[in-house]
Motif scaffolding. Structure first.
Motif, short mmCIF file in Angstrom:
data_model
loop_
_atom_site.label_atom_id
_atom_site.label_comp_id
_atom_site.label_asym_id
_atom_site.label_seq_id
_atom_site.Cartn_x
_atom_site.Cartn_y
_atom_site.Cartn_z
N ALA A 48 0.83 -1.21 0.00
CA ALA A 48 0.00 0.00 0.00
C ALA A 48 0.86 1.25 0.00
CB ALA A 48 -0.90 -0.01 1.23
N THR A 61 -5.03 -4.84 4.04
CA THR A 61 -4.55 -5.28 2.72
C THR A 61 -4.23 -6.76 2.75
OG1 THR A 61 -2.27 -4.70 3.27
CG2 THR A 61 -3.59 -3.07 2.10
N ARG A 94 -3.05 -0.76 -3.44
CA ARG A 94 -3.94 0.02 -2.59
C ARG A 94 -3.34 1.40 -2.34
NH1 ARG A 94 -7.47 -2.04 2.39
NH2 ARG A 94 -8.08 -3.35 0.65
N SER A 137 -7.26 0.10 -5.32
CA SER A 137 -8.18 0.24 -4.20
C SER A 137 -7.85 1.53 -3.45
CB SER A 137 -8.03 -0.98 -3.27
OG SER A 137 -8.74 -0.77 -2.09
#
Lengths: 114, 151
Positions: free
Chosen positions: A15, A114, A46, A78
């Motif tokens: 992420a 995640t 993400r 995301s």
């Protein structure tokens, strides 16, 4: 004189955590738009936008985030928002967008998911 | 000290939004609104000014804007915003459908959600004027409330 928007950026697992700091209004939202485009276009799995240090946001900031969400969905990224202060959360509620975004309490929560 | 009225003159530069909304928030606090409500009032005035910058002046940064803040006699605030930008069709001043998820169009919804009275007018020669009024809880406006329902 209003301060430019500042950003901190961390990569945690898969992420990217982007942390803008300051007030996001019509003067500052172009800076956020540009930065979000860069981050989304890099296609992390993400992207967490941590708003813990955003003390104010108007509809131009909301519009910028909606634009980023649309772009993220198109790119299979995301997008998660975290750390909304009460004042910022209220504009999401007024605009009824609090159910459109994935919003979690902290960036750590977003990363842990995640 | 309670200010009964303030008049601000500034240009349509987005950099002016932060100091102006700080002034509006302080004024609303002095008028008796709680922290949550004065923040909402400052946000709604920010949106009205941003509309003037975007639609009236189409992003020009040197257009004159006048903002008048006054205390309502029965308690509350009256806010008047004048610009000299392009005039818009008042019938077209409608908030967008909130079911649509798209950028833009939220400002009007925020303004109308905040104030009990919102009145947009074309100024006689050029520009637009908007009058926004919100009584303190328990106080009433001295005139009929005109608040079109958002969709």
């Amino acid at each position: 004189m209003p301060q430019p928007l500042e950003f901190r950026r961390d990569v945690v697992k898969d992420a990217v955590v982007l942390r803008p700091e300051g007030e996001i209004d019509l003067a500052r939202s172009p800076e956020l738009r540009l930065r979000l485009r860069q981050e989304v276009d890099a296609k992390p799995r993400r992207l967490v936008v941590d708003l813990a240090k955003v003390t104010y946001m108007d509809s131009s900031g909301i519009a910028t985030l909606v634009e980023a969400l649309t772009r993220a969905r198109a790119g299979n990224v995301s997008l998660v928002l975290s750390g909304l202060q009460p004042r910022v959360r209220s504009i999401f509620s007024i605009s009824r967008l609090d159910t459109v975004f994935t919003i979690v309490a902290t960036a750590d929560d977003a990363v842990a998911a995640t | 000290m309670t200010e009964s009225s303030i008049e601000l003159h500034f240009v349509s530069d987005p950099e002016n939004l932060a100091p102006v909304r700080a002034c509006v928030e302080r004024f609303a606090g002095n008028a008796g609104f709680d922290e949550e409500k004065r923040a909402q009032i400052a946000l709604a005035v920010d949106e009205a000014i941003a509309n003037s910058i975007r639609h009236g002046y189409r992003g020009r940064r040197d257009g004159p804007i006048t903002l008048r803040l006054a205390a309502l006699p029965t308690g509350g605030v009256r806010i008047e915003l004048d610009d000299e930008g392009e005039q818009v069709d008042i019938e077209r001043i409608e908030p967008r459908d909130l079911c649509e998820v798209r950028p833009g169009g939220l400002g009007l919804h925020i303004i109308r959600s905040t104030f009990d009275h919102c009145d947009w007018r074309r100024r006689p020669e050029r520009g637009m004027s908007v009058v926004l009024e919100l009584p303190l809880p328990g106080a009433k406006l001295a005139h009929a409330v005109r608040r079109p329902r958002s969709r």
